[in-house]
Scaffold this motif. Structure first.
Motif, PDB file in Angstrom:
ATOM      1  N   ASP A  86       0.855  -1.190   0.000  1.00 44.60           N
ATOM      2  CA  ASP A  86       0.000   0.000   0.000  1.00 44.60           C
ATOM      3  C   ASP A  86       0.891   1.240   0.000  1.00 44.60           C
ATOM      4  OD1 ASP A  86      -1.890   1.929   0.221  1.00 44.60           O
ATOM      5  OD2 ASP A  86      -2.572   1.363   2.242  1.00 44.60           O
ATOM      6  N   ARG A  98      -1.061   5.761  -2.470  1.00 44.01           N
ATOM      7  CA  ARG A  98      -1.545   6.426  -3.679  1.00 44.01           C
ATOM      8  C   ARG A  98      -2.572   5.519  -4.359  1.00 44.01           C
ATOM      9  NH1 ARG A  98       3.013   9.957  -5.668  1.00 44.01           N
ATOM     10  NH2 ARG A  98       4.901   9.372  -4.540  1.00 44.01           N
ATOM     11  N   GLU A  99      -3.544   6.132  -5.025  1.00 45.19           N
ATOM     12  CA  GLU A  99      -4.508   5.346  -5.785  1.00 45.19           C
ATOM     13  C   GLU A  99      -3.815   4.591  -6.914  1.00 45.19           C
ATOM     14  OE1 GLU A  99      -8.595   5.966  -8.422  1.00 45.19           O
ATOM     15  OE2 GLU A  99      -7.805   7.609  -7.211  1.00 45.19           O
ATOM     16  N   ARG A 100      -2.859   5.268  -7.578  1.00 41.91           N
ATOM     17  CA  ARG A 100      -2.056   4.637  -8.625  1.00 41.91           C
ATOM     18  C   ARG A 100      -0.584   4.831  -8.284  1.00 41.91           C
ATOM     19  NH1 ARG A 100      -4.498   3.711 -13.617  1.00 41.91           N
ATOM     20  NH2 ARG A 100      -2.644   4.348 -14.762  1.00 41.91           N
ATOM     21  N   GLY A 135      -2.062  -1.059 -13.348  1.00 39.59           N
ATOM     22  CA  GLY A 135      -2.621   0.145 -12.750  1.00 39.59           C
ATOM     23  C   GLY A 135      -1.632   1.167 -12.250  1.00 39.59           C
ATOM     24  N   ASP A 181       0.791   4.516 -12.379  1.00 37.57           N
ATOM     25  CA  ASP A 181       0.976   5.835 -12.990  1.00 37.57           C
ATOM     26  C   ASP A 181       2.405   5.848 -13.524  1.00 37.57           C
ATOM     27  OD1 ASP A 181       1.110   8.487 -13.711  1.00 37.57           O
ATOM     28  OD2 ASP A 181       1.080   9.260 -11.665  1.00 37.57           O
TER      29      ASP A 181
END
Length: 299
Positions: free
Chosen positions: A88, A91-93, A115, A117
């Protein structure tokens, strides 16, 4: 080859220099970790190549001589490890940077299948153009040292980049600086095998007449400047502040057999049967493990 104190573990490491002509190639083997590298007094910076020198079409033609499926299988395996290793990230990505990203093919996979970035850099303007056109990926043009990244990325990857740069320590130090605390690095780099050692003995015994394979593997001038061993890459990374280093030799031939053999300039009549033999050796898994996968974490 001459034996030297390792440039990878010595307190004041020697630099890995540029070789300006084939007769001046001076391979040296380290006495501690058995890596082999080129020595020459002249050091050069990484050069940025414009589209006038290598166009997007030129670069695409080079990409197309890769062995089908090999790259993507390795990419998926490495990226699955990265995803698990960073956990984890908050960050979302999670952010991933690919050094020497080529046409962006790996970053496309990391973005679309895992997924991430993604971004990266290239020193070939044509490759930057190709990544934008093919995958909508924006790469930075320039040497990593001049891009100023600090504590930004969860993961950094280098696919057969380290062996090509004049200053490996500088590159890895920049990679460490751009990682967030606890961030991970994955790299693939050429592996010094028993076959390399035999080839160099034959080259020395023949006074350079049997030099085609050794010179293809360790050649300077944009080719490999160093062939690492598990001991040498581990020592280098740990000295530069990485931990949890894991090294795995892999049987992975990215170029097609025909393309690889063509780089050795064999007689035309020998190319097809030699490619067949190499393909059989690779498929039977008796061929040398010519690359190593390396995983590590920023301390």
């Amino acid at each position: 080859p001459r034996r030297k104190i390792s440039p990878l573990v010595a307190p004041n490491p020697m630099t890995l220099p540029r070789v300006v002509a084939a007769p001046k190639h001076r391979p040296a083997t380290t006495s501690q970790c058995h890596a082999q590298f080129l020595t020459h007094p002249q050091i050069t910076e990484v050069e940025v190549l414009s589209s006038d020198e290598i166009s997007a079409e030129d670069y695409e033609a080079w990409v197309n001589v890769k062995r089908e499926g090999v790259g993507e299988d390795a990419w998926r395996e490495a990226t699955a490890w990265i995803k698990e290793a960073i956990g984890d990230s908050g960050r979302e990505r999670p952010r991933l940077y690919d050094v020497g990203a080529g046409d962006g093919g790996y970053l496309r996979l990391a973005r679309d299948e895992f997924g991430f970035d993604v971004t990266g850099n290239e020193v070939i303007e044509g490759a930057v153009t190709l990544a934008r056109q093919q995958y909508g990926i924006e790469l930075e043009l320039g040497d990593l040292a001049g891009l100023g990244h600090r504590d930004e990325f969860d993961a950094v990857t280098l696919w057969c980049v380290l062996a090509h740069v004049p200053q490996g320590d500088d590159l890895l130090s920049n990679v460490r600086a751009m990682l967030r605390p606890g961030g991970v690095v994955f790299l693939q780099t050429p592996h010094r095998t028993t076959v390399d050692a035999i080839g160099n003995r034959l080259k020395a015994a023949s006074r350079g007449r049997l030099s085609t394979v050794p010179d293809r593997r360790l050649a300077g001038q944009g080719h490999h400047r160093i062939l690492h061993t598990a001991a040498s890459i581990t020592a280098q990374l740990e000295r530069l502040g990485f931990v949890d280093v894991v090294v795995e030799p892999r049987l992975r031939y990215s170029l097609t057999s025909r393309a690889y053999l063509m780089s050795l300039n064999p007689p035309g009549w020998l190319l097809r049967p030699s490619a067949w033999v190499l393909d059989k050796a690779i498929s039977s898994r008796v061929a040398p493990r010519i690359v190593i996968d390396v995983r590590a974490r920023k301390a």
